[in-house]
Design an enzyme around this catalytic site. Structure first.
Site, PDB file in Angstrom:
ATOM      1  N   SER A 139     -92.530  56.459 -20.476  1.00  0.00           N
ATOM      2  CA  SER A 139     -93.554  57.226 -20.410  1.00  0.00           C
ATOM      3  C   SER A 139     -93.512  58.181 -19.305  1.00  0.00           C
ATOM      4  O   SER A 139     -93.127  58.021 -18.032  1.00  0.00           O
ATOM      5  CB  SER A 139     -94.710  56.317 -20.182  1.00  0.00           C
ATOM      6  OG  SER A 139     -96.063  56.980 -19.818  1.00  0.00           O
ATOM      7  N   TYR A 163     -99.306  49.822 -15.528  1.00  0.00           N
ATOM      8  CA  TYR A 163     -98.650  50.280 -16.608  1.00  0.00           C
ATOM      9  C   TYR A 163     -97.264  51.115 -16.221  1.00  0.00           C
ATOM     10  O   TYR A 163     -96.244  50.710 -16.813  1.00  0.00           O
ATOM     11  CB  TYR A 163     -99.580  50.899 -17.786  1.00  0.00           C
ATOM     12  CG  TYR A 163     -98.994  51.756 -19.059  1.00  0.00           C
ATOM     13  CD1 TYR A 163     -98.108  51.015 -19.766  1.00  0.00           C
ATOM     14  CD2 TYR A 163     -98.972  53.193 -19.075  1.00  0.00           C
ATOM     15  CE1 TYR A 163     -97.392  51.584 -20.711  1.00  0.00           C
ATOM     16  CE2 TYR A 163     -98.211  53.718 -19.833  1.00  0.00           C
ATOM     17  CZ  TYR A 163     -97.480  52.979 -20.760  1.00  0.00           C
ATOM     18  OH  TYR A 163     -96.853  53.844 -21.852  1.00  0.00           O
ATOM     19  N   LYS A 167     -93.025  50.331 -16.490  1.00  0.00           N
ATOM     20  CA  LYS A 167     -92.266  51.356 -16.877  1.00  0.00           C
ATOM     21  C   LYS A 167     -90.966  51.999 -16.183  1.00  0.00           C
ATOM     22  O   LYS A 167     -90.045  51.855 -16.181  1.00  0.00           O
ATOM     23  CB  LYS A 167     -93.104  52.685 -17.709  1.00  0.00           C
ATOM     24  CG  LYS A 167     -93.795  52.472 -18.849  1.00  0.00           C
ATOM     25  CD  LYS A 167     -93.181  52.036 -20.091  1.00  0.00           C
ATOM     26  CE  LYS A 167     -94.037  51.966 -21.272  1.00  0.00           C
ATOM     27  NZ  LYS A 167     -93.238  51.462 -22.496  1.00  0.00           N
TER      28      LYS A 167
END
Length: 350
Positions: A139, A163, A167
């Protein structure tokens, strides 16, 4: 190298989700056999039924397993099932994971457990069965502030929410795994930006269970009057209209990017590469709202609220590497994204 695609079997994790389902469809169109695994925690088994509606022949081209990647025995069972059926899994496209920035801030343990531990299990089982090609769904949240310049793969890595940190950690793990056997592993981390839209048939699209976190399902809900208005987080970002600027990409362009990355790995062997998947064009949130309203002839009410924790003013991809290495380019317009996404909502959600 010309690939004989029906000789390759691919495992898709998170394959009934928004991105996974569209990528699965492109792979099926090209003749790959798929093993699809999904917990169905934020997606529906109906997605697979709709894929079969798009082409009835696809029902013989995939096998589905319901389960969580934190269950290592489930993963072993999938690889054993493939082996016993004479279908050795050649590579993995790994979508499975939680993805809401705001939810990750409230529930970091949930995100680290799902995203990182799930991937760790997956890699251990892949190694056990000598399957060493993986496309990871990363991402743009791994990047730090961009100061209005395009983000390339060498831009500063500095995620500011759990989040994004999961990643980044998975990318680091994949680099370590690659470096342990660089002649055997193939890794591509696809850092993508803001996928929206739906398949042109209107049969598959973004279908989050519960309250949506992404902008596009909310736009659809406002357009269909299920929700009164959309909240825009901040009108003082220092951009031309004061709202955040993002790089919106059609989900089918993104799906085709995943397939191009997979075929690059299958053709070129040992690699460990980070690649942005975006259009290279910025659109403000307010511009997106207005374009959606115009092309679909619907009213979108909105109001401005406080900035959202974890947001940046501008996030736009430099997609040069994807174009050069993968021979891939985004083909669909913002208007097409808005039309296809609204078509999906009207066809399925009403």
């Amino acid at each position: 190298m010309l690939l004989n695609r029906n000789m390759f079997v691919i495992l898709i994790t998170g394959g009934t989700g928004f991105l996974g389902s569209h990528t699965s469809l492109v792979l099926l169109e090209k003749g790959y056999y798929l093993y699809i695994v999904d917990s169905l925690d934020n997606s529906s088994i109906k997605t697979l039924k709709r894929i079969k509606e798009i082409n009835h022949n696809y029902k013989n081209q995939f096998k589905f397993f319901r389960g969580d990647l934190r269950n290592k025995e489930l993963l072993r069972r999938i690889f054993i099932n493939a082996k016993d059926s004479g279908k050795i899994i050649s590579g993995v496209i790994h979508f499975a994971g939680l993805k809401a920035v705001s939810d990750s801030i409230k529930n970091p343990l949930k995100y680290w457990s799902n995203n990182f531990l799930g991937t760790l299990n997956l890699l251990e089982v892949m190694s056990e069965f000598n399957c060493k090609k993986i496309i990871f769904s990363s991402s743009a949240t791994v990047y730090g502030p961009s100061n209005f310049s395009l983000l390339n793969e060498d831009s500063n890595i500095n995620p500011i929410n759990p989040y994004g940190k999961t990643k980044q950690a998975i990318e680091n793990l994949l680099t370590d795994v690659f470096n342990s056997e660089p002649e055997k592993w193939g890794v591509i981390n696809l850092r993508y930006f803001n996928p929206i839209g739906a398949h042109e048939s209107g049969l598959i699209g973004e279908d989050p269970l519960g309250k949506p976190n992404n902008i596009f399902p909310i736009l659809n809900q406002v357009a269909s009057k299920k929700v009164d208005k959309i909240e825009i987080f901040g009108d003082n970002w220092g951009t031309p209209d004061g709202t955040c600027i993002r790089d919106y990409i059609h989900v089918m362009d993104l799906a085709e990017g995943h397939v191009a990355a997979l075929e690059f790995l299958l053709s070129n062997g040992s690699q460990c590469i980070n690649i942005n998947i975006g259009t290279g064009k910025g659109t403000s949130v307010l511009e997106l709202v207005n374009i959606f309203s115009k092309v679909n002839n619907v009213e979108i009410k909105y109001n401005f609220t406080d900035r959202r924790e974890g947001d940046f003013a501008v996030v736009i991809a430099d997609n040069t590497r994807a174009k050069e290495l993968l021979n891939w380019s985004p083909r669909r317009s913002l208007e097409a994204m808005c039309k296809d996404g609204w078509k999906w909502h009207r066809k399925i959600k009403h």
